[in-house]
Write an enzyme that holds these catalytic residues in place. Structure first.
Site, PDB file in Angstrom:
ATOM      1  N   THR A  19       0.900  -1.339  -0.105  1.00 29.42           N
ATOM      2  CA  THR A  19      -0.046  -0.092   0.042  1.00 29.42           C
ATOM      3  C   THR A  19       1.016   1.479   0.100  1.00 29.42           C
ATOM      4  OG1 THR A  19      -0.277  -0.028   2.483  1.00 29.42           O
ATOM      5  CG2 THR A  19      -1.940  -1.111   1.375  1.00 29.42           C
ATOM      6  N   TRP A  20       2.079   1.204  -0.495  1.00 30.32           N
ATOM      7  CA  TRP A  20       2.810   2.510  -0.499  1.00 30.32           C
ATOM      8  C   TRP A  20       2.293   3.293  -1.423  1.00 30.32           C
ATOM      9  CZ3 TRP A  20       9.008   2.723  -1.895  1.00 30.32           C
ATOM     10  CH2 TRP A  20       9.395   3.903  -1.146  1.00 30.32           C
ATOM     11  N   ASP A  48      -0.302  -4.935   3.668  1.00 32.25           N
ATOM     12  CA  ASP A  48       1.098  -4.481   4.322  1.00 32.25           C
ATOM     13  C   ASP A  48       1.058  -2.866   4.171  1.00 32.25           C
ATOM     14  OD1 ASP A  48       4.009  -4.663   4.973  1.00 32.25           O
ATOM     15  OD2 ASP A  48       3.900  -3.092   3.279  1.00 32.25           O
ATOM     16  N   TYR A  53       3.461   5.856   5.510  1.00 34.49           N
ATOM     17  CA  TYR A  53       2.910   5.844   3.857  1.00 34.49           C
ATOM     18  C   TYR A  53       1.699   6.771   3.978  1.00 34.49           C
ATOM     19  CZ  TYR A  53       5.268   1.310   3.206  1.00 34.49           C
ATOM     20  OH  TYR A  53       6.155   0.412   3.162  1.00 34.49           O
ATOM     21  N   GLN A 163      11.367  -8.016   6.524  1.00 39.33           N
ATOM     22  CA  GLN A 163      10.785  -7.652   5.092  1.00 39.33           C
ATOM     23  C   GLN A 163      11.784  -6.836   4.382  1.00 39.33           C
ATOM     24  OE1 GLN A 163       7.662  -4.292   3.730  1.00 39.33           O
ATOM     25  NE2 GLN A 163       6.579  -5.910   4.869  1.00 39.33           N
ATOM     26  N   TYR A 191       9.493  -7.139  -0.470  1.00 40.58           N
ATOM     27  CA  TYR A 191       8.821  -5.808  -1.067  1.00 40.58           C
ATOM     28  C   TYR A 191       9.394  -5.482  -2.511  1.00 40.58           C
ATOM     29  CZ  TYR A 191      12.390  -2.622   1.025  1.00 40.58           C
ATOM     30  OH  TYR A 191      13.934  -1.682   0.939  1.00 40.58           O
TER      31      TYR A 191
HETATM   32  P1  NAP Z   1       6.036  -3.098  -6.391  1.00 44.00           P
HETATM   33  O1  NAP Z   1       4.872  -3.727  -5.797  1.00 44.00           O
HETATM   34  O2  NAP Z   1       6.786  -3.829  -6.959  1.00 44.00           O
HETATM   35  O3  NAP Z   1       5.515  -2.067  -7.697  1.00 44.00           O
HETATM   36  C1  NAP Z   1       4.266  -1.358  -7.481  1.00 44.00           C
HETATM   37  C2  NAP Z   1       4.162  -0.464  -8.789  1.00 44.00           C
HETATM   38  O4  NAP Z   1       3.857  -1.423 -10.071  1.00 44.00           O
HETATM   39  C3  NAP Z   1       3.019   0.542  -8.797  1.00 44.00           C
HETATM   40  O5  NAP Z   1       3.237   1.785  -9.594  1.00 44.00           O
HETATM   41  C4  NAP Z   1       1.871  -0.132  -9.617  1.00 44.00           C
HETATM   42  O6  NAP Z   1       1.082   0.841 -10.112  1.00 44.00           O
HETATM   43  C5  NAP Z   1       2.732  -0.855 -10.584  1.00 44.00           C
HETATM   44  N1  NAP Z   1       2.067  -2.204 -10.841  1.00 44.00           N
HETATM   45  C6  NAP Z   1       1.542  -3.315 -10.021  1.00 44.00           C
HETATM   46  N2  NAP Z   1       1.043  -4.346 -10.765  1.00 44.00           N
HETATM   47  C7  NAP Z   1       1.478  -4.003 -11.888  1.00 44.00           C
HETATM   48  C8  NAP Z   1       1.138  -4.751 -13.227  1.00 44.00           C
HETATM   49  N3  NAP Z   1       0.616  -6.028 -13.354  1.00 44.00           N
HETATM   50  N4  NAP Z   1       1.637  -4.193 -14.496  1.00 44.00           N
HETATM   51  C9  NAP Z   1       2.161  -3.013 -14.428  1.00 44.00           C
HETATM   52  N5  NAP Z   1       2.520  -2.271 -13.419  1.00 44.00           N
HETATM   53  C10 NAP Z   1       2.124  -2.708 -12.205  1.00 44.00           C
HETATM   54  O7  NAP Z   1       6.563  -1.649  -5.549  1.00 44.00           O
HETATM   55  P2  NAP Z   1       6.303  -1.252  -4.091  1.00 44.00           P
HETATM   56  O8  NAP Z   1       4.950  -0.514  -4.052  1.00 44.00           O
HETATM   57  O9  NAP Z   1       7.451  -0.442  -3.799  1.00 44.00           O
HETATM   58  O10 NAP Z   1       6.350  -2.610  -3.065  1.00 44.00           O
HETATM   59  C11 NAP Z   1       5.477  -3.233  -2.650  1.00 44.00           C
HETATM   60  C12 NAP Z   1       5.186  -2.965  -1.313  1.00 44.00           C
HETATM   61  O11 NAP Z   1       5.905  -3.402  -0.392  1.00 44.00           O
HETATM   62  C13 NAP Z   1       4.519  -1.682  -1.192  1.00 44.00           C
HETATM   63  O12 NAP Z   1       3.385  -0.926  -1.466  1.00 44.00           O
HETATM   64  C14 NAP Z   1       4.890  -1.375   0.597  1.00 44.00           C
HETATM   65  O13 NAP Z   1       3.687  -1.963   1.195  1.00 44.00           O
HETATM   66  C15 NAP Z   1       5.967  -2.503   0.665  1.00 44.00           C
HETATM   67  N6  NAP Z   1       7.241  -1.772   0.940  1.00 44.00           N
HETATM   68  C16 NAP Z   1       8.139  -1.815   1.744  1.00 44.00           C
HETATM   69  C17 NAP Z   1       9.244  -1.242   2.077  1.00 44.00           C
HETATM   70  C18 NAP Z   1      10.140  -1.336   3.160  1.00 44.00           C
HETATM   71  O14 NAP Z   1      11.163  -0.625   3.359  1.00 44.00           O
HETATM   72  N7  NAP Z   1       9.777  -2.126   4.301  1.00 44.00           N
HETATM   73  C19 NAP Z   1       9.830  -0.460   0.844  1.00 44.00           C
HETATM   74  C20 NAP Z   1       9.330  -0.472  -0.335  1.00 44.00           C
HETATM   75  C21 NAP Z   1       7.922  -1.003  -0.308  1.00 44.00           C
HETATM   76  P3  NAP Z   1      -0.518   0.717 -10.116  1.00 44.00           P
HETATM   77  O15 NAP Z   1      -0.864   0.941  -8.829  1.00 44.00           O
HETATM   78  O16 NAP Z   1      -1.084   1.947 -10.945  1.00 44.00           O
HETATM   79  O17 NAP Z   1      -1.211  -0.712 -10.711  1.00 44.00           O
END
Ligand code: NAP
Length: 277
Positions: A19-20, A48, A53, A163, A191
């Site tokens: 949900t970032w 998550d 966020y 994570q 993540y």
């Molecule tokens: P991610 O899940 O790798 O990618 C998300 C991005 O990809 C969004 O811009 C989304 O856009 C796009 N997307 C998703 N599915 C897609 C598809 N099938 N085709 C094309 N584009 C797609 O990156 P993330 O948000 O950084 O990581 C996931 C989660 O991990 C976060 O949301 C957060 O909860 C957690 N996180 C934790 C940390 C930490 O330090 N612990 C750091 C980073 C992230 P749309 O929403 O427009 O589809």
């Protein structure tokens, strides 16, 4: 839904909802909420989030999305390192609980290591657990040295997960951190599993995916899901993409496909500093 077993024995979905950036754009809000609800309908009941966020906006949006369905959800949130002191963590947790409109967080993580001693954060987590405010605790972005230090502290062996940034383009943890976590039976939450969307535009992955009749996002997620102790938490605010991403669960990659991906995205050949986003 495929599950991963936490050290406590509790099983959680191997596919959760990130949900970032969720809740940042008013025009996207309704679709983001609908996407989280669809996730619950389809068995992706781990959500998550973090106090970071959107300065709490993501937690507030989640509260709206899960209203009336709290018991279906395994809720993960994270405390800022600068709030992770004995008093600070208790107060931060209360604020998260209020925004999430719930009485407990299922898994509460230290977002990354800051200046508060790990022993103090662990103590705060144990107090929160005793008080029933959180059910499990864990960490995020801790490297091997940090984990080994944590492991020696009271409550250190109680961490439910680390994570970490982990995807086809970021395989550094496979060098020594992932094997160590496996040895201690601590599952990883991967993540940015599609590298914040960038892997979708990766030519090598796109060609692989096309050859094998899947989309690049599905290939990236299926590769992580091929490991039994890895939870993926891709973020999307769109229902169609969520359905696409969940399709990865039906794609058991073959040994030959996994070998092909090893050729395209090499595993680490040396130790590197832990990467984070
Ligand atoms: P991610 O899940 O790798 O990618 C998300 C991005 O990809 C969004 O811009 C989304 O856009 C796009 N997307 C998703 N599915 C897609 C598809 N099938 N085709 C094309 N584009 C797609 O990156 P993330 O948000 O950084 O990581 C996931 C989660 O991990 C976060 O949301 C957060 O909860 C957690 N996180 C934790 C940390 C930490 O330090 N612990 C750091 C980073 C992230 P749309 O929403 O427009 O589809």
């Amino acid at each position: 839904m495929k599950t991963v077993t936490l050290p406590s024995g509790e099983r959680v979905p191997a596919f959760g909802l990130g949900t970032w950036n969720v809740g940042d754009d008013a025009a996207a809000r309704a679709e983001e909420i609908a996407t989280l609800r669809l996730g619950l309908d389809l068995g992706a009941t781990l959500i998550d989030t973090a106090e970071m966020y959107g300065d709490g906006r993501a937690e507030e949006l989640i509260a709206e999305a899960i209203a009336g369905r709290r018991d279906e959800v395994f809720l993960v949130s994270k405390v800022y390192p600068h709030n992770a002191s004995s008093k600070g963590a208790l107060a931060a947790c209360e604020r998260s609980l209020e925004r999430l409109n719930t009485d407990r967080i299922d898994l509460y993580l230290l977002h990354w290591r800051g200046n508060v001693p790990l022993a103090e954060t662990l103590q705060a987590f144990m107090r929160l657990k005793e008080a029933g405010k959180i059910r499990h605790y864990g960490v995020s972005n801790l490297d091997l040295k940090d984990m080994q230090e944590l492991w020696r502290l009271p409550g250190g062996e109680g961490v439910a997960t680390n994570q970490l940034l982990y995807n086809l383009a970021r395989r550094g943890i496979e060098w020594n951190l992932l094997p160590w976590l496996r040895q201690q039976r601590v599952p990883v939450m991967a993540y940015s599993p599609i590298e914040q969307g960038r892997l979708v535009g990766n030519r090598k992955l796109a060609e692989f995916a096309k050859r094998h009749g899947m989309t690049p996002a599905q290939a990236a997620l299926a590769w992580l899901l091929a490991q039994d102790d890895v939870i993926v938490i891709p973020k999307t605010g769109r229902r169609a993409r969520l359905k696409e991403n969940l399709g990865a669960l039906d794609l058991a990659l073959t040994v030959a496909q996994l070998a092909e991906l090893d050729q395209l995205f090499a595993p680490p050949a040396a130790a590197h500093a832990l990467e984070m986003l």
